[in-house]
Design a protein around this motif. Sequence first.
Motif, mmCIF file in Angstrom:
data_model
loop_
_atom_site.group_PDB
_atom_site.id
_atom_site.type_symbol
_atom_site.label_atom_id
_atom_site.label_comp_id
_atom_site.label_asym_id
_atom_site.label_seq_id
_atom_site.Cartn_x
_atom_site.Cartn_y
_atom_site.Cartn_z
ATOM 1 N N ALA A 97 0.833 -1.210 0.000
ATOM 2 C CA ALA A 97 0.000 0.000 0.000
ATOM 3 C C ALA A 97 0.863 1.253 0.000
ATOM 4 N N THR A 98 1.948 1.241 0.774
ATOM 5 C CA THR A 98 2.850 2.391 0.810
ATOM 6 C C THR A 98 3.551 2.588 -0.524
ATOM 7 N N LEU A 99 4.012 1.503 -1.126
ATOM 8 C CA LEU A 99 4.702 1.612 -2.409
ATOM 9 C C LEU A 99 3.755 2.094 -3.510
ATOM 10 N N LEU A 100 2.533 1.582 -3.534
ATOM 11 C CA LEU A 100 1.561 2.035 -4.523
ATOM 12 C C LEU A 100 1.228 3.509 -4.343
ATOM 13 N N LEU A 101 1.150 3.940 -3.096
ATOM 14 C CA LEU A 101 0.898 5.356 -2.832
ATOM 15 C C LEU A 101 2.041 6.224 -3.336
ATOM 16 N N GLY A 102 3.276 5.764 -3.127
ATOM 17 C CA GLY A 102 4.427 6.522 -3.588
ATOM 18 C C GLY A 102 4.504 6.611 -5.104
ATOM 19 N N PHE A 103 4.170 5.511 -5.779
ATOM 20 C CA PHE A 103 4.194 5.521 -7.244
ATOM 21 C C PHE A 103 3.044 6.328 -7.828
ATOM 22 N N ALA A 104 1.905 6.333 -7.141
ATOM 23 C CA ALA A 104 0.719 7.016 -7.662
ATOM 24 C C ALA A 104 0.759 8.521 -7.412
ATOM 25 N N ARG A 105 1.146 8.922 -6.210
ATOM 26 C CA ARG A 105 1.082 10.333 -5.832
ATOM 27 C C ARG A 105 2.442 11.004 -5.775
ATOM 28 N N GLY A 106 3.506 10.226 -5.906
ATOM 29 C CA GLY A 106 4.841 10.799 -5.844
ATOM 30 C C GLY A 106 5.442 10.646 -4.463
ATOM 31 N N ALA A 107 6.740 10.350 -4.426
ATOM 32 C CA ALA A 107 7.403 10.119 -3.147
ATOM 33 C C ALA A 107 7.618 11.398 -2.346
ATOM 34 N N ASP A 108 7.430 12.568 -2.977
ATOM 35 C CA ASP A 108 7.582 13.817 -2.255
ATOM 36 C C ASP A 108 6.298 14.252 -1.571
ATOM 37 N N ASP A 109 5.269 13.416 -1.642
ATOM 38 C CA ASP A 109 3.999 13.723 -1.005
ATOM 39 C C ASP A 109 4.108 13.485 0.498
ATOM 40 N N ALA A 110 3.471 14.367 1.284
ATOM 41 C CA ALA A 110 3.548 14.254 2.745
ATOM 42 C C ALA A 110 2.869 12.981 3.241
ATOM 43 N N THR A 111 1.820 12.563 2.562
ATOM 44 C CA THR A 111 1.125 11.339 2.967
ATOM 45 C C THR A 111 2.028 10.120 2.813
ATOM 46 N N PHE A 112 2.853 10.117 1.769
ATOM 47 C CA PHE A 112 3.789 8.999 1.576
ATOM 48 C C PHE A 112 4.789 8.928 2.718
ATOM 49 N N ASP A 113 5.274 10.081 3.179
ATOM 50 C CA ASP A 113 6.205 10.084 4.308
ATOM 51 C C ASP A 113 5.559 9.499 5.556
ATOM 52 N N LYS A 114 4.302 9.839 5.798
ATOM 53 C CA LYS A 114 3.599 9.307 6.970
ATOM 54 C C LYS A 114 3.407 7.804 6.852
ATOM 55 N N PHE A 115 3.000 7.356 5.671
ATOM 56 C CA PHE A 115 2.820 5.925 5.456
ATOM 57 C C PHE A 115 4.140 5.178 5.612
ATOM 58 N N THR A 116 5.220 5.778 5.112
ATOM 59 C CA THR A 116 6.541 5.144 5.220
ATOM 60 C C THR A 116 6.963 5.003 6.673
ATOM 61 N N ALA A 117 6.760 6.055 7.456
ATOM 62 C CA ALA A 117 7.146 6.016 8.866
ATOM 63 C C ALA A 117 6.330 4.974 9.631
ATOM 64 N N ILE A 118 5.014 4.959 9.398
ATOM 65 C CA ILE A 118 4.164 3.981 10.077
ATOM 66 C C ILE A 118 4.530 2.566 9.649
ATOM 67 N N GLY A 119 4.823 2.389 8.360
ATOM 68 C CA GLY A 119 5.216 1.069 7.882
ATOM 69 C C GLY A 119 6.482 0.565 8.542
ATOM 70 N N GLY A 120 7.450 1.457 8.752
ATOM 71 C CA GLY A 120 8.672 1.047 9.438
ATOM 72 C C GLY A 120 8.406 0.580 10.859
ATOM 73 N N LEU A 121 7.536 1.298 11.564
ATOM 74 C CA LEU A 121 7.191 0.897 12.929
ATOM 75 C C LEU A 121 6.470 -0.450 12.939
ATOM 76 N N LEU A 122 5.556 -0.631 12.009
ATOM 77 C CA LEU A 122 4.808 -1.888 11.949
ATOM 78 C C LEU A 122 5.718 -3.074 11.639
ATOM 79 N N LEU A 123 6.678 -2.863 10.746
ATOM 80 C CA LEU A 123 7.597 -3.949 10.415
ATOM 81 C C LEU A 123 8.490 -4.302 11.604
ATOM 82 N N MET A 124 8.898 -3.320 12.378
ATOM 83 C CA MET A 124 9.689 -3.612 13.572
ATOM 84 C C MET A 124 8.859 -4.363 14.608
ATOM 85 N N ILE A 125 7.577 -4.023 14.707
ATOM 86 C CA ILE A 125 6.703 -4.756 15.620
ATOM 87 C C ILE A 125 6.550 -6.210 15.166
#
Length: 201
Positions: A89-117
């Motif tokens: 979902a994060t990768l699709l968001l980055g490809f669709a809306r651009g990696a410079d989008d603020a929403t992509f940064d939030k999704f990326t950060a949350i994804g990192g936390l979830l993967l560590m959990i």
Amino acid sequence: EGSMLMIHFNGLCIVVLIACYVRLTHLMRVGTDIHRLGALIAVTVLAATPLLALEISQARAMRKVDLLRTWATDLWNQLDVICVLWVPATLLLGFARGADDATFDKFTAIGGLLLMIKLLGFLKVLSMKLATFALALGIILYEIVSFLLVLLTVMLGFGFAFYTLISKKKLSLHDDDPDNVRRSRRAAFLKILSSSHVRPH
């Protein structure tokens, strides 16, 4: 022996998925062309596929014994499913809306936390000590919510009492007062500068 081999294979997939996720999101954020990320995307998908297949197989097995609701309401199972689905979902968001989008940064950060959990959930399977620490951490995080609620209530009570006692004497409650520095941040900054005196050397 076969079950332990499967556990270690899942752990390897988790580690590879975390490494690929971190590297891939970093390259996307620095503007790397998508055509140069093909191999990394493929490895990420290959690492996530066995994990998703494991969750599906567990859900099917629990459904056969009428325990699907119990499996679905377990917090760790919910986190496992969310972690696996969050990556694409994060990768699709980055490809669709651009990696410079603020929403992509939030999704990326949350994804990192979830993967560590998810990695923490895997580590607790390896030994009893790690499981004890992981469960203790979960209990602490769960119990601290109640403590923070009580602390917030007390702080709001003291804050309201303190504001009530000093507001009439120390603060101007009228925004149209020219001496009220709360009219804007710029006015407050200029008020501080005008009230300060620089001593000559």
